[in-house]
Design a protein around this motif. Structure first.
Motif, mmCIF file in Angstrom:
data_model
loop_
_atom_site.group_PDB
_atom_site.id
_atom_site.type_symbol
_atom_site.label_atom_id
_atom_site.label_comp_id
_atom_site.label_asym_id
_atom_site.label_seq_id
_atom_site.Cartn_x
_atom_site.Cartn_y
_atom_site.Cartn_z
ATOM 1 N N GLN A 1 2.119 -5.928 6.114
ATOM 2 C CA GLN A 1 2.331 -4.522 6.435
ATOM 3 C C GLN A 1 2.486 -3.675 5.167
ATOM 4 O OE1 GLN A 1 5.517 -5.289 9.216
ATOM 5 N NE2 GLN A 1 4.241 -4.596 10.928
ATOM 6 N N ALA A 2 3.034 -4.242 4.120
ATOM 7 C CA ALA A 2 3.114 -3.528 2.840
ATOM 8 C C ALA A 2 1.710 -3.274 2.289
ATOM 9 C CB ALA A 2 3.944 -4.324 1.840
ATOM 10 N N MET A 3 0.846 -4.293 2.383
ATOM 11 C CA MET A 3 -0.528 -4.112 1.895
ATOM 12 C C MET A 3 -1.288 -3.109 2.756
ATOM 13 S SD MET A 3 -1.585 -7.901 0.498
ATOM 14 C CE MET A 3 -1.213 -8.752 2.031
ATOM 15 N N GLU A 4 -0.989 -3.044 4.041
ATOM 16 C CA GLU A 4 -1.602 -2.036 4.922
ATOM 17 C C GLU A 4 -1.175 -0.635 4.487
ATOM 18 O OE1 GLU A 4 -3.847 -0.090 7.601
ATOM 19 O OE2 GLU A 4 -3.992 -2.217 7.092
ATOM 20 N N LYS A 5 0.099 -0.463 4.140
ATOM 21 C CA LYS A 5 0.568 0.836 3.635
ATOM 22 C C LYS A 5 -0.151 1.217 2.350
ATOM 23 C CE LYS A 5 5.064 1.320 5.733
ATOM 24 N NZ LYS A 5 6.369 1.927 5.537
ATOM 25 N N ILE A 6 -0.426 0.240 1.498
ATOM 26 C CA ILE A 6 -1.161 0.502 0.263
ATOM 27 C C ILE A 6 -2.581 0.960 0.597
ATOM 28 C CG2 ILE A 6 -2.145 -0.562 -1.800
ATOM 29 C CD1 ILE A 6 0.394 -2.390 -1.819
ATOM 30 N N ILE B 1 -3.558 -12.695 0.702
ATOM 31 C CA ILE B 1 -3.775 -11.447 -0.040
ATOM 32 C C ILE B 1 -5.282 -11.266 -0.217
ATOM 33 C CG2 ILE B 1 -3.426 -10.241 -2.226
ATOM 34 C CD1 ILE B 1 -0.764 -11.775 -2.482
ATOM 35 N N ASN B 2 -5.754 -10.086 0.121
ATOM 36 C CA ASN B 2 -7.185 -9.791 0.093
ATOM 37 C C ASN B 2 -7.673 -9.664 -1.359
ATOM 38 O OD1 ASN B 2 -9.735 -8.609 0.210
ATOM 39 N ND2 ASN B 2 -9.241 -7.414 2.027
ATOM 40 N N HIS B 3 -8.348 -10.701 -1.866
ATOM 41 C CA HIS B 3 -8.850 -10.701 -3.248
ATOM 42 C C HIS B 3 -9.986 -9.704 -3.441
ATOM 43 C CE1 HIS B 3 -6.934 -14.676 -2.846
ATOM 44 N NE2 HIS B 3 -6.597 -14.466 -4.102
ATOM 45 N N THR B 4 -10.642 -9.332 -2.366
ATOM 46 C CA THR B 4 -11.724 -8.351 -2.459
ATOM 47 C C THR B 4 -11.165 -6.954 -2.692
ATOM 48 O OG1 THR B 4 -13.001 -9.701 -0.929
ATOM 49 C CG2 THR B 4 -13.766 -7.472 -1.267
ATOM 50 N N TYR B 5 -10.010 -6.686 -2.110
ATOM 51 C CA TYR B 5 -9.412 -5.358 -2.195
ATOM 52 C C TYR B 5 -8.484 -5.200 -3.404
ATOM 53 C CZ TYR B 5 -7.731 -0.907 -0.443
ATOM 54 O OH TYR B 5 -7.460 0.425 -0.313
ATOM 55 N N PHE B 6 -7.794 -6.294 -3.779
ATOM 56 C CA PHE B 6 -6.783 -6.230 -4.830
ATOM 57 C C PHE B 6 -7.098 -7.163 -5.994
ATOM 58 C CE2 PHE B 6 -4.239 -5.386 -0.933
ATOM 59 C CZ PHE B 6 -3.735 -4.141 -1.269
ATOM 60 N N ASN B 7 -6.748 -6.713 -7.200
ATOM 61 C CA ASN B 7 -6.596 -7.617 -8.337
ATOM 62 C C ASN B 7 -5.157 -8.125 -8.253
ATOM 63 O OD1 ASN B 7 -9.132 -7.210 -9.616
ATOM 64 N ND2 ASN B 7 -8.394 -5.239 -10.374
ATOM 65 N N ILE B 8 -4.976 -9.430 -8.278
ATOM 66 C CA ILE B 8 -3.631 -10.002 -8.210
ATOM 67 C C ILE B 8 -3.134 -10.207 -9.635
ATOM 68 C CG2 ILE B 8 -2.235 -11.942 -7.423
ATOM 69 C CD1 ILE B 8 -4.379 -12.357 -5.214
ATOM 70 N N SER C 1 8.182 -11.794 -5.366
ATOM 71 C CA SER C 1 7.509 -10.537 -5.691
ATOM 72 C C SER C 1 6.023 -10.766 -5.918
ATOM 73 C CB SER C 1 8.135 -9.890 -6.931
ATOM 74 O OG SER C 1 7.901 -10.681 -8.071
ATOM 75 N N VAL C 2 5.283 -9.691 -5.689
ATOM 76 C CA VAL C 2 3.834 -9.692 -5.878
ATOM 77 C C VAL C 2 3.490 -8.395 -6.595
ATOM 78 C CG1 VAL C 2 1.625 -9.562 -4.662
ATOM 79 C CG2 VAL C 2 3.411 -11.039 -3.785
ATOM 80 N N THR C 3 2.635 -8.468 -7.595
ATOM 81 C CA THR C 3 2.155 -7.270 -8.266
ATOM 82 C C THR C 3 0.638 -7.238 -8.122
ATOM 83 O OG1 THR C 3 3.967 -7.433 -9.852
ATOM 84 C CG2 THR C 3 2.167 -5.935 -10.412
ATOM 85 N N LEU C 4 0.154 -6.122 -7.601
ATOM 86 C CA LEU C 4 -1.267 -5.973 -7.291
ATOM 87 C C LEU C 4 -1.812 -4.708 -7.934
ATOM 88 C CD1 LEU C 4 -0.888 -6.529 -3.440
ATOM 89 C CD2 LEU C 4 -1.569 -8.252 -5.119
#
Length: 99
Positions: free
Chosen positions: A72-77, A10-17, A24-27
């Motif tokens: 792919q879900a993160m790409e859609k985001i 998970i891209n920590h630069t792009y998302f707050n985790i 499940s993941v919440t970003l």
């Protein structure tokens, strides 16, 4: 179930985790500040990620789509963020000019 490798990527630069777990993941997007919940669903013949979205912390999540994998879900985001930040404002400006 999300793999350890998927969760580490998970891209920590792009998302707050906000939450990272097996199912499940919440970003939060650092660009739009929108919230995203990705739920891993496993069926006998395939897996899927259900994507939920909300604009503000106090809002309720609504369904935003599906993707085969977490990546792919993160790409859609990221695509949604691009639309929200760059395409939508231009469309709104163009509609105001034609009115």
């Amino acid at each position: 179930m999300f793999t350890c490798n998927e969760l580490k990527n998970i891209n920590h630069t792009y998302f707050n985790i906000l939450h990272r777990g097996c199912y499940s993941v919440t970003l939060q997007s650092k660009n739009t500040k929108h919230y995203w919940h990705i739920l891993h669903q496993q069926y006998p013949a395939f897996t899927s990620c259900k994507i939920y979205h909300k604009h503000n912390q106090a809002d309720s999540f609504h369904e935003q789509g599906n993707a085969p994998t977490l990546e792919q879900a993160m790409e859609k985001i990221r695509e949604h963020d691009h639309y929200h930040l760059y395409i939508r404002p231009v469309k709104k400006k163009m509609s105001c000019m034609s009115a």
